[in-house]
Scaffold this active site. Structure first.
Site, PDB file in Angstrom:
ATOM      1  N   GLU A 165       7.861   7.284   0.237  1.00 41.27           N
ATOM      2  CA  GLU A 165       6.543   7.013   0.797  1.00 41.27           C
ATOM      3  C   GLU A 165       6.308   7.982   1.953  1.00 41.27           C
ATOM      4  OE1 GLU A 165       5.732   3.092   2.418  1.00 41.27           O
ATOM      5  OE2 GLU A 165       3.596   3.426   2.244  1.00 41.27           O
TER       6      GLU A 165
ATOM      7  N   GLY B 102      11.826   2.496   9.857  1.00 40.80           N
ATOM      8  CA  GLY B 102      12.594   1.264  10.042  1.00 40.80           C
ATOM      9  C   GLY B 102      13.187   0.760   8.735  1.00 40.80           C
ATOM     10  N   ALA B 103      12.342   0.725   7.721  1.00 38.64           N
ATOM     11  CA  ALA B 103      12.776   0.216   6.416  1.00 38.64           C
ATOM     12  C   ALA B 103      11.759   0.635   5.377  1.00 38.64           C
ATOM     13  CB  ALA B 103      12.864  -1.310   6.458  1.00 38.64           C
ATOM     14  N   MET B 104      12.158   0.561   4.114  1.00 47.00           N
ATOM     15  CA  MET B 104      11.254   0.992   3.042  1.00 47.00           C
ATOM     16  C   MET B 104      11.412   0.085   1.831  1.00 47.00           C
ATOM     17  SD  MET B 104       8.985   3.064   1.988  1.00 47.00           S
ATOM     18  CE  MET B 104       8.251   2.777   0.396  1.00 47.00           C
ATOM     19  N   GLU B 105      10.268  -0.387   1.323  1.00 42.97           N
ATOM     20  CA  GLU B 105      10.250  -1.480   0.342  1.00 42.97           C
ATOM     21  C   GLU B 105      10.473  -1.101  -1.119  1.00 42.97           C
ATOM     22  OE1 GLU B 105       7.617  -0.295   2.129  1.00 42.97           O
ATOM     23  OE2 GLU B 105       5.791  -0.277   0.927  1.00 42.97           O
ATOM     24  N   ASN B 106      11.108   0.034  -1.425  1.00 39.12           N
ATOM     25  CA  ASN B 106      11.297   0.450  -2.824  1.00 39.12           C
ATOM     26  C   ASN B 106      11.602  -0.756  -3.705  1.00 39.12           C
ATOM     27  OD1 ASN B 106      11.564   3.203  -1.692  1.00 39.12           O
ATOM     28  ND2 ASN B 106      13.485   2.340  -0.927  1.00 39.12           N
TER      29      ASN B 106
ATOM     30  N   HIS C 138       9.365  -8.663   6.034  1.00 41.72           N
ATOM     31  CA  HIS C 138       8.298  -7.673   5.848  1.00 41.72           C
ATOM     32  C   HIS C 138       8.474  -6.940   4.514  1.00 41.72           C
ATOM     33  CE1 HIS C 138       5.544  -4.476   7.542  1.00 41.72           C
ATOM     34  NE2 HIS C 138       6.132  -3.803   6.577  1.00 41.72           N
ATOM     35  N   GLU C 139       9.667  -6.433   4.302  1.00 41.43           N
ATOM     36  CA  GLU C 139       9.890  -5.622   3.092  1.00 41.43           C
ATOM     37  C   GLU C 139       9.855  -6.482   1.833  1.00 41.43           C
ATOM     38  OE1 GLU C 139       9.488  -2.622   3.639  1.00 41.43           O
ATOM     39  OE2 GLU C 139       9.860  -2.642   5.800  1.00 41.43           O
TER      40      GLU C 139
ATOM     41  N   HIS D 215       6.345  -6.942   0.633  1.00 39.62           N
ATOM     42  CA  HIS D 215       5.832  -5.776  -0.100  1.00 39.62           C
ATOM     43  C   HIS D 215       6.191  -5.815  -1.589  1.00 39.62           C
ATOM     44  CE1 HIS D 215       4.074  -3.367   2.980  1.00 39.62           C
ATOM     45  NE2 HIS D 215       5.175  -3.116   3.639  1.00 39.62           N
TER      46      HIS D 215
HETATM   47  N1  BES Z   1       6.293   1.062   3.860  1.00 40.57           N
HETATM   48  C1  BES Z   1       6.681   1.043   5.224  1.00 40.57           C
HETATM   49  C2  BES Z   1       7.379   2.294   5.693  1.00 40.57           C
HETATM   50  C3  BES Z   1       6.528   3.557   5.583  1.00 40.57           C
HETATM   51  C4  BES Z   1       5.196   3.538   5.893  1.00 40.57           C
HETATM   52  C5  BES Z   1       7.146   4.710   5.203  1.00 40.57           C
HETATM   53  C6  BES Z   1       4.451   4.703   5.763  1.00 40.57           C
HETATM   54  C7  BES Z   1       6.399   5.869   5.090  1.00 40.57           C
HETATM   55  C8  BES Z   1       5.048   5.869   5.372  1.00 40.57           C
HETATM   56  C9  BES Z   1       7.578  -0.150   5.533  1.00 40.57           C
HETATM   57  O1  BES Z   1       7.252  -1.294   4.850  1.00 40.57           O
HETATM   58  C10 BES Z   1       7.408  -0.453   6.987  1.00 40.57           C
HETATM   59  O2  BES Z   1       6.370  -0.914   7.379  1.00 40.57           O
HETATM   60  N2  BES Z   1       8.442  -0.158   7.763  1.00 40.57           N
HETATM   61  C11 BES Z   1       8.409  -0.323   9.195  1.00 40.57           C
HETATM   62  C12 BES Z   1       9.313  -1.419   9.595  1.00 40.57           C
HETATM   63  C13 BES Z   1       8.590  -2.704   9.503  1.00 40.57           C
HETATM   64  C14 BES Z   1       9.457  -3.850   9.681  1.00 40.57           C
HETATM   65  C15 BES Z   1       7.417  -2.837  10.422  1.00 40.57           C
HETATM   66  C16 BES Z   1       8.895   0.952   9.825  1.00 40.57           C
HETATM   67  O3  BES Z   1       9.509   1.739   9.135  1.00 40.57           O
HETATM   68  O4  BES Z   1       8.634   1.139  11.004  1.00 40.57           O
HETATM   69 ZN    ZN Z   2       5.482  -2.172   5.545  1.00 40.11          ZN
END
Ligand code: BES
Ligand code: ZN
Length: 918
Positions: free
Chosen positions: A178, A312-316, A348-349, A352
């Protein structure tokens, strides 16, 4: 001639004349409008090229990918692969355009309609649009066909695409696709609306774990060193959700009540650290299945901690990747705050998996709602369900709502619904405003229509668009229908399409037993400027002294500038408070008498913590904008909040006090800083004495976080008792060979930060050696932050060198250290700013020119300055290193500097006088 024929001939004659006159008329019109037409064309050409050519044509639609990745040489950081894509061609074309970037395409073939005939093609690379054009010697007909591509690439070190990660000496590789990085790992139609099935096969070294979105279908040994894994085909989904990871991992596993196999992958030897996330996920997954009315559609869910991780994390789908600190919990080393964060991030993930993965936005425009902001709201709902003792909704207001309201009051803010022309712009809007305001709008909406209508609307929406793409309006439609409110999107669009939020000026008048309330709205701007151009549709809930925790009146300001409301049966002994539970996104300016009437409700805690939070946060913002004196704010804290004991309220107060002390780094009067420090210590002394250093039996789960917050802040403000106690505990810890059991994890940061402040070379070396030996990233971050908190310039310089020592500090953590040093004091901030100016090219090349880390560097460091000269330097810096991606951040910083200067100029004298007579 038949009668009929003549008539017909006569008609033809008449038609002919009409035809000629139409032609003449059209020609005349054409001549008249030609210049406008040319103007229109020339005007729209650049628009077309910049906006649309980033998007792929919709004449070719992919339906299925068979992807093979050979990562057997991952230690050499190279991979190669093949991909066969089934496509449907809707129009005769002479080329196939798809996304690919930084890949070397080694073969191109096309097969039409399952014939045995292959056409071999050539490739043209377009590096600006990150596309390739496959050219063939003949046209490609309408119908079905298959593209065969082979390619080679590098396993990069940029934290996105297919990239490397290292844990101790173990090298691995993983993906982060993403928003638009799948194209760096395999050629594909890399836009969210081109959903397809993916059948993935990976060849990887035998001794490593190899994971993908789906379960393994078959595995065979190729030679002594590698296995080839074939994975089940995925459901129809977008490219940005594809993922694979190859590396050294252990795991723990369980099944949820719907029999989904959940695993948490951890570094080798640390599988117990996955248990907390595992049990959390096993409870939250069925909770969502029930809430959304749709079961999780895959048979497995893997969650993995990746040592090098940019966000922080990614919802693959089926394989969620996390930064280690957002997934791992160590019973001895982790704090309560870490647990809470892990629970929120997991929630959160997981959200998604439905919202985003099953139902996906058509294009990144709608991202604000459909994706991350919805997930940022529902993560609280899920955590509240699983861990009610966290009191997590109360914390929402200080952690989410408050953080978006600060930047959204700047002129340089942006609406949360903005148009996105190309994927690289997505990162730009991924800020506190997007996440925080988006989820706050959903909280408002949920409260407005009620949980049942909200849940029903959501579940109908998800059912209708499952495995499809959608737009925000479709969600509004379902929520409106479920709640029987036709005007929903009207109300919401004032919050999502407009910049900022309102300030409500309130006045009241007693009319017998009734209360006449007058409310006037203007945009709230942080610098105090008045802006009457925007209006909002605002639901307002009011509580009263006799019912302080319920919505006694529900008013609705229907986009009017000013409105009167007669509140029946409110005797003059009652106080009234607007914005019950701080659900609304607005500030309230009460007249002095109304505010004073609220003070007892704050003191005796009959007002809820969210309302106590709300009152002081509004008063602070009003003082900062020059609508009230800062002395009013400081007095309010002292009289109403000295006996406060709630974490959320304290978090907010301490955020404000911290800002004020960073402004006083530039105080004109030489005793302001010291007077202010003693005011702060006095304000916190009661709560400090109440909660002390050691956990009390059966204390609430917020108390350890409150304790940490208070101790850290007392340490920063040089409170004697804290300093003495912190040193004592640190020495004891060192004498006992750094036995971790001696310091409760929740007070560890406070001890490290306090001893660092006045520390010497020995302290520095000790903290550094603890850092180098630390076994978890959580502990390392705590120590890195402390290493940057020395008062002495000499150690600050050592810290600066250490932050950028790339073998000791991971790329994702440089910013944490840097921000800590800049925020410590004026000297640290100046040191960081000089470093940024001298090394910007290096910093840009570490992260890439479109990475959100750059935004954070700009916003955290020079944003702490005050003077006009510094503002000019920031402007000059932007001229020297122009990057359109940073334009908004630079404007924001300049505005922030100006506001800080205004605060100092407007208020230092009165604050100094007030503090002097105490
Ligand atoms: N899908 C996002 C991460 C993302 C967003 C990657 C846009 C690349 C482009 C993920 O679900 C997300 O929101 N991650 C947050 C952590 C979350 C707990 C708020 C992050 O990575 O900061
Ligand atoms: Zn997110």
């Amino acid at each position: 001639m038949k009668k009929l024929d003549r008539k017909l001939f006569g008609d033809v004659c008449c038609w002919f004349k009409t035809f000629i006159s139409i032609i003449v008329f059209l020609l005349a019109v054409a001549v008249a409008v030609f210049p406008f037409f040319i103007y229109y064309l020339t005007r729209s050409i650049p628009k077309l090229s910049s906006e649309l050519t980033h998007r792929l044509p919709t004449t070719i639609i992919p339906s299925n990918y068979r992807l093979y990745i050979d990562s057997s040489q991952l230690e050499q950081f190279v991979f190669h692969g093949t991909v066969d894509i089934d496509i449907q061609i809707n129009k005769i074309v002479n080329e196939i355009i798809l996304n690919s970037f930084d890949l070397n395409i080694t073969g191109v073939r096309y097969q039409q309609n399952d014939t045995d005939l292959f056409s071999y093609g050539t490739v043209e690379y377009d590096n600006v649009y990150e596309q390739i054009r496959l050219k063939f010697s003949h046209r490609i007909n309408i119908g079905h066909g298959r593209v065969y591509l082979s390619f080679k690439g590098r396993i990069n070190d940029q934290l996105h695409g297919f990239y490397r990660t290292k844990n101790h000496e173990h090298i691995g590789a993983c993906t982060q696709f993403e928003a638009a990085y799948a194209r760096r790992a395999f050629p594909c139609f890399d836009e969210p609306s081109f959903k397809a099935n993916f059948s993935i096969t990976i060849r990887a070294p035998k001794h490593l774990t190899t994971l993908c979105n789906m379960p393994i279908k078959s595995k065979h040994a190729d030679d002594n060193n590698t296995y080839t894994y074939e994975f089940d085909s995925t459901p129809i989904m977008s490219t940005y959700l594809v993922a694979y990871v190859i590396g050294h991992y252990d795991y723990v596993e369980t099944r949820d009540s719907d029999n989904v196999l959940i695993r948490v992958y951890t570094p080798i030897g640390k599988k117990e650290q996955g248990l907390f996330a595992l049990t959390t996920a096993a409870k939250i997954l069925p909770f969502y299945a029930e809430y959304f009315g749709i079961k999780y559609p895959l048979s497995k869910l893997d969650m993995i901690a990746i040592a090098d991780f940019g966000s922080g994390a990614m919802e693959n789908w089926g394989l969620i990747t996390y930064r280690e600190t957002y997934l791992l919990v160590d019973t001895h080393i982790s704090t309560q705050k870490t647990r809470q964060e892990v629970a929120l991030v997991v929630a959160h993930e997981l959200a998604h998996q439905w919202f985003g993965n099953l139902v996906t936005m058509e294009w990144w425009n709608d991202l604000w709602l459909n994706e991350d902001n919805f997930a940022s709201w529902i993560e609280f709902l899920a955590v509240d369900h699983v861990y009610p003792e966290y009191d997590i909704w109360t914390q929402f207001v200080s952690d989410t709502l408050a953080t978006c309201m600060i930047p959204d009051a700047l002129q340089s803010s942006h609406p949360i619904e903005v148009s996105i022309r190309k994927p690289s712009e997505i990162d730009e809007i991924f800020d506190d405003i997007t996440y925080g305001k988006g989820s706050s709008v959903i909280r408002l909406l949920h409260a407005y229509i009620g949980n049942e209508a909200f849940r029903r609307g959501l579940s109908n929406y998800l059912a209708e668009y499952a495995y499809k793409n959608t737009i925000t309006d479709n969600l509004w439609f379902h929520l409106s229908k479920a709640s029987n409110r036709t005007h929903l999107s009207d109300v919401l669009s004032t919050w999502t399409k407009q910049i900022g939020y309102p300030l409500l000026m309130v006045n009241q008048e007693q009319r017998g037993n009734d209360r006449l309330l007058t409310i006037e709205q203007t945009r709230f701007l942080a610098d105090g400027t008045r802006d009457d151009s925007l209006k909002w549709k605002i639901p307002i809930n009011i509580c009263t002294k006799s019912s302080p925790n319920s919505s006694v009146f529900q008013l609705y300001l229907n986009g009017e500038k000013k409105q009167e409301f007669l509140l029946k049966q409110v005797p003059d002994t009652e106080w009234i408070k607007l914005n019950l539970f701080s659900v609304g996104i607005y500030r309230v300016h009460y007249p002095q008498s109304m505010l004073e009437a609220l003070t007892p409700g704050i003191q005796n805690h009959t007002l809820s913590p969210q309302d106590r939070f709300n009152i002081q946060t509004d008063v602070y913002a009003l003082a900062r904008a020059g609508h009230l004196g800062y002395v009013d704010y400081l007095k309010l804290l002292r009289y109403a909040y000295k006996y406060e004991d709630n974490l959320t309220v304290w978090k907010s107060i301490i955020r404000q006090l911290t800002e004020l002390s960073s402004i006083f780094e530039y105080a004109q009067l030489n005793n302001t800083k010291i007077l202010y420090q003693s005011y702060v210590c006095d304000l916190l002394s009661n709560i400090y004495n109440k909660i002390g250093w050691d956990a009390l039996p059966n204390e609430d789960s917020q108390i350890p976080m409150l304790r940490s917050l208070i101790l850290i802040y007392m340490g920063i403000n040089a409170y004697d008792q804290t300093r003495i106690e912190a040193h004592k505990r640190f020495e004891n810890f060192s004498m006992q060979n750094n036995d971790y059991h001696l310091i409760n994890p929740n007070i560890r940061a406070a001890i490290y930060l306090t001893v660092a402040k006045t520390g010497n070379q020995q302290t520095f070396d000790q903290l550094k050696s603890l850092y180098l030996k630390a076994d978890t990233q959580e502990e390392r971050i705590r120590l890195l932050t402390a290493l940057c908190r020395f008062d002495d310039e000499y150690f600050q310089r050592q810290a600066l060198i250490f932050i950028w020592n790339t073998t000791a500090v991971r790329k994702q953590d440089h910013l944490t250290g840097f921000a800590s040093l800049a925020q410590h004091n004026r000297q640290g901030c100046e040191m960081c700013w000089t470093y940024m100016q001298n090394n910007w090219n290096k910093i840009e090349s570490i992260y890439g020119r479109h990475d959100s880390h750059l935004v954070h560097f700009i916003e955290t460091v020079p944003g702490l300055f005050i003077s006009k000269e510094r503002a000019e330097e920031v402007q000059k810096f932007y001229t020297n290193y122009p990057n359109p991606y940073l334009e908004r951040s630079v404007k924001k910083v300049l505005e922030q500097i100006r506001i800080r200067r205004l605060v100092l100029e407007r208020h230092e004298l009165s604050i100094n006088e007030f503090l002097n007579v105490q």
